[in-house]
Design a protein around this motif. Structure first.
Motif, PDB file in Angstrom:
ATOM      1  N   ARG A   1       0.662   4.509  -2.622  1.00 48.29           N
ATOM      2  CA  ARG A   1       1.281   5.828  -2.819  1.00 48.29           C
ATOM      3  C   ARG A   1       0.716   6.559  -4.032  1.00 48.29           C
TER       4      ARG A   1
ATOM      5  N   GLU B   1       8.283   9.978   2.792  1.00 50.82           N
ATOM      6  CA  GLU B   1       7.916   9.613   1.418  1.00 50.82           C
ATOM      7  C   GLU B   1       6.410   9.441   1.252  1.00 50.82           C
TER       8      GLU B   1
ATOM      9  N   GLU C   1       4.684  12.882   1.399  1.00 51.16           N
ATOM     10  CA  GLU C   1       4.860  13.621   0.142  1.00 51.16           C
ATOM     11  C   GLU C   1       3.961  13.056  -0.957  1.00 51.16           C
TER      12      GLU C   1
END
Length: 140
Positions: free
Chosen positions: A94, A115, A118
């Motif tokens: 991430r 998530e 984003e």
């Protein structure tokens, strides 16, 4: 300056992400390109290790977990690689890899998970703000 591409998946879920990563490093390996698969967690790295043995029948992609200390055409781990022997980074993490500028090519895999999508938008903006022009490739 690395070439950066975001691969956008229309399939949600861990299996689609892992299979896409496996297919990409298999293709790279067949072309003689060494790869580093970067995961967020040790559990995800271990899942990638297992998946590379099972994602396609009769497929073989020589690989090792980074912690094993041994070299292989495909390394899987969660931290920065300490040498320049793997020019392709496939990022499943991430966060923006802190050592991203050392790679020749970066592939960011993005699925519809809210998530992760984003987080990928944040990475895309950081790349762009640093002067890179990331591409996008839509996969079905």
């Amino acid at each position: 300056m690395p070439r950066i591409d975001f691969y956008l998946l229309d399939s949600d879920g861990e299996e689609a992400r892992l299979d896409t990563a496996c297919r990409l490093v298999e293709k790279a390996w067949k072309q003689g390109l060494r790869s580093y698969l970067r995961a967020d967690t040790t559990a995800e790295a271990q899942a990638l290790d297992t998946r590379l043995w099972t994602f396609r029948k009769l497929s073989f992609v020589p690989h090792r977990l980074q912690q094993s200390g041994r070299d292989a055409p495909v390394l899987i781990g969660t931290t920065a690689v300490t040498d320049d022997t793997h020019p392709l980074l496939v990022n499943l993490g991430r966060a923006l890899p802190e050592d991203f500028e050392r790679y020749q090519r970066i592939v960011e895999i993005v699925d519809p998970d809210t998530e992760r999508r984003e987080a990928s938008r944040v990475r895309y903006k950081i790349y762009r703000d640093r002067g890179y022009t990331p591409g996008t490739i839509k996969l079905k």
